[in-house]
Design a protein around this motif. Sequence first.
Motif, PDB file in Angstrom:
ATOM      1  N   SER A  52       0.830  -1.204   0.000  1.00  0.00           N
ATOM      2  CA  SER A  52       0.000   0.000   0.000  1.00  0.00           C
ATOM      3  C   SER A  52       0.865   1.256   0.000  1.00  0.00           C
ATOM      4  O   SER A  52       1.975   1.277   0.537  1.00  0.00           O
ATOM      5  N   PHE A  64      -2.194  -2.586  -3.464  1.00  0.00           N
ATOM      6  CA  PHE A  64      -1.939  -3.647  -4.439  1.00  0.00           C
ATOM      7  C   PHE A  64      -2.130  -5.005  -3.777  1.00  0.00           C
ATOM      8  O   PHE A  64      -1.657  -5.239  -2.661  1.00  0.00           O
ATOM      9  N   GLU A  69      -6.440  -6.263  -9.534  1.00  0.00           N
ATOM     10  CA  GLU A  69      -6.269  -4.852  -9.857  1.00  0.00           C
ATOM     11  C   GLU A  69      -6.119  -4.046  -8.562  1.00  0.00           C
ATOM     12  O   GLU A  69      -6.774  -4.347  -7.562  1.00  0.00           O
ATOM     13  N   PRO A  70      -5.263  -3.030  -8.573  1.00  0.00           N
ATOM     14  CA  PRO A  70      -5.088  -2.219  -7.362  1.00  0.00           C
ATOM     15  C   PRO A  70      -6.359  -1.446  -7.021  1.00  0.00           C
ATOM     16  O   PRO A  70      -7.149  -1.082  -7.901  1.00  0.00           O
ATOM     17  N   THR A  82      -1.504   3.965 -11.625  1.00  0.00           N
ATOM     18  CA  THR A  82      -0.663   2.938 -11.019  1.00  0.00           C
ATOM     19  C   THR A  82      -0.063   2.043 -12.091  1.00  0.00           C
ATOM     20  O   THR A  82      -0.566   1.966 -13.212  1.00  0.00           O
ATOM     21  N   VAL A  84       0.918  -1.928 -12.194  1.00  0.00           N
ATOM     22  CA  VAL A  84       0.782  -3.165 -11.431  1.00  0.00           C
ATOM     23  C   VAL A  84       2.111  -3.899 -11.323  1.00  0.00           C
ATOM     24  O   VAL A  84       2.427  -4.493 -10.286  1.00  0.00           O
ATOM     25  N   TYR A  87       4.493  -1.416  -9.165  1.00  0.00           N
ATOM     26  CA  TYR A  87       3.914  -0.931  -7.914  1.00  0.00           C
ATOM     27  C   TYR A  87       4.157   0.571  -7.712  1.00  0.00           C
ATOM     28  O   TYR A  87       4.289   1.045  -6.587  1.00  0.00           O
TER      29      TYR A  87
END
Length: 255
Positions: A52, A64, A69-70, A82, A84, A87
């Motif tokens: 996070s 995440f 998906e975040p 973002t 993925v 991060y």
Amino acid sequence: MGAFSFLCAIFLVNSCQMQGSSAVTPVFVQKGKDVLLNIMTADVPENLFILSWRFNQKDVLVTFFPDKEPTVSNNYTGRIETDVKKYSLKLKNLQEADNGVYTARVTGSEEERILAEYNVTVQGPVSPVELSVDSSVSSSSDSCNLTVTCRTQDSHISSTFTCDTQTCSPEGGERSEVTTSAASLHVYLLNDSIICNHSNQVSWTEDIKKAKHFCPQHADPDKQDKNVIVPVLVAFTIVLIAVVAAVCYHRKRLK
């Protein structure tokens, strides 16, 4: 074990488990621009449970999860992008309210640690500067003093330069100060140019004046030599023409 001892033990365990670098990286961003905050992906554990990004240790911006998906906070919908795989966190259109510390924290199956921490400072562009110069010629007429004032919207500084036929030098050294808007105001001399610079970590502006425009003694020496030589050559030519004319007239009368 008493309740107090038990709480102390829990605190010590959590302190040991919270690993990672405590170094905070300063980042300066111009108001209205975007900022990209990264982490070292090699530091992300294979047994990742949650990663996070938090603002000032309390507001969770994005979280995440493995193979998902975040999740972006509702308060930041439309302002966060973002990645993925990396991060990373990209925060758009920063304002003064976005000043603060952004922390990437990861939780695995056995530990929780900080991967990256940024102290973000949002600054507006600096205002233009105006450089004014007042000159006074000394009684000996071989030097002049220049009083220089550099002004911004909220501050000003003054400095005095003394110039002779060759060089200019600031009295008391170069002048600089921090303005009320936390920017830097600096007056200095570069070659024969007087420069006032107004800057912060994200922008700058300046005004430049030529010293020789205000101090005739400081004009180009080669140009000064030419200004002396040309009249001498003209006078010599006139005298030579007059002598030749007189000789010709005298010879004509003798015939």
